[in-house]
Structures are given as structure tokens and as C-alpha cells.
Design a protein around this motif. Structure first.
Motif, PDB file in Angstrom:
ATOM      1  N   UNK A 161      20.371  91.205  22.878  1.00 60.16           N
ATOM      2  CA  UNK A 161      19.299  92.195  22.989  1.00 60.16           C
ATOM      3  C   UNK A 161      19.553  93.321  21.995  1.00 60.16           C
ATOM      4  N   UNK A 162      18.475  93.963  21.553  1.00 59.25           N
ATOM      5  CA  UNK A 162      18.594  95.209  20.801  1.00 59.25           C
ATOM      6  C   UNK A 162      18.152  96.331  21.745  1.00 59.25           C
ATOM      7  N   UNK A 163      18.635  97.529  21.496  1.00 58.63           N
ATOM      8  CA  UNK A 163      18.388  98.628  22.432  1.00 58.63           C
ATOM      9  C   UNK A 163      17.093  99.375  22.218  1.00 58.63           C
ATOM     10  N   UNK A 164      16.307  98.984  21.205  1.00 58.15           N
ATOM     11  CA  UNK A 164      15.119  99.781  20.850  1.00 58.15           C
ATOM     12  C   UNK A 164      13.799  99.088  21.194  1.00 58.15           C
ATOM     13  N   UNK A 165      13.808  98.288  22.279  1.00 61.25           N
ATOM     14  CA  UNK A 165      12.590  97.608  22.720  1.00 61.25           C
ATOM     15  C   UNK A 165      12.233  98.049  24.143  1.00 61.25           C
ATOM     16  N   UNK A 166      11.678  99.238  24.304  1.00 56.40           N
ATOM     17  CA  UNK A 166      11.441  99.779  25.645  1.00 56.40           C
ATOM     18  C   UNK A 166      10.374  99.050  26.445  1.00 56.40           C
ATOM     19  N   UNK A 167       9.586  98.198  25.802  1.00 55.60           N
ATOM     20  CA  UNK A 167       8.523  97.484  26.513  1.00 55.60           C
ATOM     21  C   UNK A 167       8.922  96.050  26.865  1.00 55.60           C
ATOM     22  N   UNK A 168      10.206  95.750  26.721  1.00 51.61           N
ATOM     23  CA  UNK A 168      10.718  94.429  27.061  1.00 51.61           C
ATOM     24  C   UNK A 168      10.428  94.150  28.534  1.00 51.61           C
ATOM     25  N   UNK A 169      10.272  92.870  28.894  1.00 54.13           N
ATOM     26  CA  UNK A 169       9.807  92.524  30.233  1.00 54.13           C
ATOM     27  C   UNK A 169      10.687  91.431  30.837  1.00 54.13           C
ATOM     28  N   UNK A 170      11.222  91.707  32.024  1.00 56.88           N
ATOM     29  CA  UNK A 170      12.116  90.744  32.681  1.00 56.88           C
ATOM     30  C   UNK A 170      11.431  89.403  32.940  1.00 56.88           C
ATOM     31  N   UNK A 171      10.119  89.425  33.113  1.00 60.55           N
ATOM     32  CA  UNK A 171       9.383  88.175  33.339  1.00 60.55           C
ATOM     33  C   UNK A 171       9.598  87.216  32.166  1.00 60.55           C
ATOM     34  N   UNK A 172       9.520  87.744  30.949  1.00 59.61           N
ATOM     35  CA  UNK A 172       9.690  86.902  29.766  1.00 59.61           C
ATOM     36  C   UNK A 172      11.162  86.587  29.503  1.00 59.61           C
ATOM     37  N   UNK A 173      12.043  87.498  29.870  1.00 64.82           N
ATOM     38  CA  UNK A 173      13.480  87.209  29.749  1.00 64.82           C
ATOM     39  C   UNK A 173      13.800  85.990  30.614  1.00 64.82           C
ATOM     40  N   UNK A 222       7.802  92.370  21.990  1.00 62.61           N
ATOM     41  CA  UNK A 222       8.516  92.381  20.706  1.00 62.61           C
ATOM     42  C   UNK A 222       8.481  93.738  20.011  1.00 62.61           C
ATOM     43  N   UNK A 223       7.771  94.700  20.605  1.00 60.55           N
ATOM     44  CA  UNK A 223       7.630  96.015  19.963  1.00 60.55           C
ATOM     45  C   UNK A 223       8.977  96.733  19.931  1.00 60.55           C
ATOM     46  N   UNK A 224       9.394  97.148  18.730  1.00 55.64           N
ATOM     47  CA  UNK A 224      10.648  97.901  18.627  1.00 55.64           C
ATOM     48  C   UNK A 224      10.419  99.197  17.853  1.00 55.64           C
ATOM     49  N   UNK A 225      11.364 100.110  18.023  1.00 60.44           N
ATOM     50  CA  UNK A 225      11.237 101.454  17.446  1.00 60.44           C
ATOM     51  C   UNK A 225      12.193 101.574  16.266  1.00 60.44           C
ATOM     52  N   UNK A 226      11.640 101.687  15.068  1.00 60.25           N
ATOM     53  CA  UNK A 226      12.483 101.891  13.880  1.00 60.25           C
ATOM     54  C   UNK A 226      12.213 103.231  13.199  1.00 60.25           C
ATOM     55  N   UNK A 227      10.973 103.685  13.316  1.00 59.31           N
ATOM     56  CA  UNK A 227      10.566 104.894  12.593  1.00 59.31           C
ATOM     57  C   UNK A 227       9.856 105.870  13.542  1.00 59.31           C
ATOM     58  N   UNK A 228       9.639 107.084  13.052  1.00 64.05           N
ATOM     59  CA  UNK A 228       8.898 108.069  13.850  1.00 64.05           C
ATOM     60  C   UNK A 228       7.482 107.570  14.142  1.00 64.05           C
ATOM     61  N   UNK A 229       6.905 106.846  13.187  1.00 60.12           N
ATOM     62  CA  UNK A 229       5.561 106.286  13.381  1.00 60.12           C
ATOM     63  C   UNK A 229       5.562 105.305  14.565  1.00 60.12           C
ATOM     64  N   UNK A 230       6.623 104.464  14.664  1.00 65.47           N
ATOM     65  CA  UNK A 230       6.739 103.536  15.798  1.00 65.47           C
ATOM     66  C   UNK A 230       6.828 104.303  17.109  1.00 65.47           C
ATOM     67  N   UNK A 231       7.595 105.389  17.081  1.00 67.78           N
ATOM     68  CA  UNK A 231       7.794 106.194  18.296  1.00 67.78           C
ATOM     69  C   UNK A 231       6.481 106.827  18.745  1.00 67.78           C
ATOM     70  N   UNK A 232       5.706 107.303  17.778  1.00 67.00           N
ATOM     71  CA  UNK A 232       4.384 107.870  18.081  1.00 67.00           C
ATOM     72  C   UNK A 232       3.471 106.775  18.632  1.00 67.00           C
ATOM     73  N   UNK A 233       3.536 105.591  18.016  1.00 70.06           N
ATOM     74  CA  UNK A 233       2.722 104.459  18.470  1.00 70.06           C
ATOM     75  C   UNK A 233       3.087 104.067  19.906  1.00 70.06           C
ATOM     76  N   UNK A 234       4.351 104.169  20.248  1.00 67.94           N
ATOM     77  CA  UNK A 234       4.802 103.874  21.604  1.00 67.94           C
ATOM     78  C   UNK A 234       4.052 104.746  22.605  1.00 67.94           C
ATOM     79  N   UNK A 235       3.863 106.020  22.278  1.00 64.08           N
ATOM     80  CA  UNK A 235       3.076 106.913  23.128  1.00 64.08           C
ATOM     81  C   UNK A 235       1.658 106.421  23.257  1.00 64.08           C
ATOM     82  N   UNK A 236       1.116 105.911  22.159  1.00 57.15           N
ATOM     83  CA  UNK A 236      -0.236 105.370  22.178  1.00 57.15           C
ATOM     84  C   UNK A 236      -0.350 104.131  23.030  1.00 57.15           C
TER      85      UNK A 236
END
Length: 192
Positions: A95-107, A173-187
């Protein structure tokens, strides 16, 4: 059973600060990953990191913490530390630590696929996009340990013909690499 290895040693160069400790709703990004992993049955969960804050969070979840003193080497060092500090198991789910929308159902869906195909690498996919986490069977251990510098599991995947894909949600599969990704996460959160 398989071992979960959470790689949380990255330098977050594109973000400019430790992205795993950024807040999302009421928790840090990595806590969302830990929460979903805690809903799944693993032989053990190993966290490889260079950060005291992540060590403290790992303790709350009773995850085995391994300090990465050489995170500057790259991802191969986290892979090596994770494997070398794990008990023998049928496979390793990285696992990588920057996927906050990961889902145990799919794991769980990926683990079911692996249990039916223990010689295969199991990769999540949404349409044509592939990502993490990935399950490697035990016999790939030496190949994983031979990775150098910032070589990733992709190198082992490229050299393998035994691969199975599990279809997952777009957000998985959404991961956070940039500030833009982090903003998108809020969206993304607003849409839910």
C-alpha cells in the motif's frame, strides 16, 4: 494469509510538506488508509516510514512499525524493509499512504482473487488506469528484494506474465501528489 506493507517514507517533494499528515475532513490522509486496512484480515500489517508522527499513528492501530533511515534511496528501500521484517506469508500487499479514498471492499476483492490465483500478481484497475495496492506472491520475494534505488514494484510487474486485474472504483486509485490533487480531494468529498 498475506502481509500488508504500507510504504510511508516518501519525501513529498512535489507537495512541499509531508502529504500523509495533511488533514482531510477530521483525520490525516494516512489515517484513512490505516482505517480501511484495519477492516481487512491480514497476517500482519507493517508500516515502513521515516516520520515520528507516522510511528505514533501506527502505534494507535497496533501496526508493526519499521523505521526507514535511508528514505533518500527511494521506494526499493521501503519494499526491502517491509519484506525483510515480515513473517512468512503467501504474499505481500503493498500500500501507499497517500490514497485516502481506498476502500476495504475492494481490498477484500483483491485478496479473494489472490486466494484463487496464488501464482499471480493482483493489480487494481479502473478502466485503463492501474494503481495501488498490489499483491505480489511469495515467490516474487527475491525479485522485489533485488530492486535498487527508486525502482518500484512496476519493474517486477513488467517482467511477469502472470497478472490478474481486479476492477475497482475510480476513487480507489486516487492519490495525492500535488497541492492540486489535495484541492481536488476536497472537491471529491463535496460530491459524495
Amino acid at each position: 494469509m498475506i502481509t500488508a506493507i504500507i510504504m510511508a517514507s516518501g519525501l513529498s517533494k512535489r507537495m512541499g510538506e509531508n502529504k500523509l499528515l495533511l488533514k482531510y475532513k477530521d483525520k490525516t490522509i494516512i489515517e484513512y488508509v490505516f482505517d480501511e486496512i484495519s477492516k481487512v484480515e491480514f497476517k500482519e500489517v507493517i508500516v515502513v516510514s521515516s516520520y515520528d508522527e507516522i510511528k505514533d499513528i501506527s502505534k494507535k492501530y497496533n501496526y508493526k512499525y519499521i523505521e526507514n533511515k535511508k528514505n533518500y534511496i527511494g521506494q526499493s528501500e521501503s519494499i526491502r524493509l517491509g519484506i525483510n521484517n515480515s513473517k512468512q506469508s503467501f504474499g505481500y500487499m503493498f500500500f501507499v499512504g497517500d490514497q485516502p479514498l481506498i476502500d476495504s471492499k475492494y481490498i477484500n476483492k483483491m485478496i479473494e482473487e489472490f486466494n484463487e490465483n496464488k501464482d499471480f500478481i493482483i493489480i487494481p484497475r479502473y478502466k485503463d488506469r492501474k494503481g495501488n495496492p498490489v499483491i505480489f506472491p511469495e515467490y516474487k520475494r527475491e525479485e522485489l528484494l533485488s530492486l535498487k534505488e527508486d525502482e518500484k514494484g512496476k519493474k517486477v510487474i513488467t517482467n511477469s506474465c502472470k497478472i490478474k486485474y481486479v476492477d475497482v472504483s475510480e476513487y480507489m486509485l486516487f492519490d495525492i501528489d500535488t497541492k492540486k490533487d489535495y484541492i481536488q480531494l476536497g472537491g471529491i468529498y463535496e460530491k459524495d
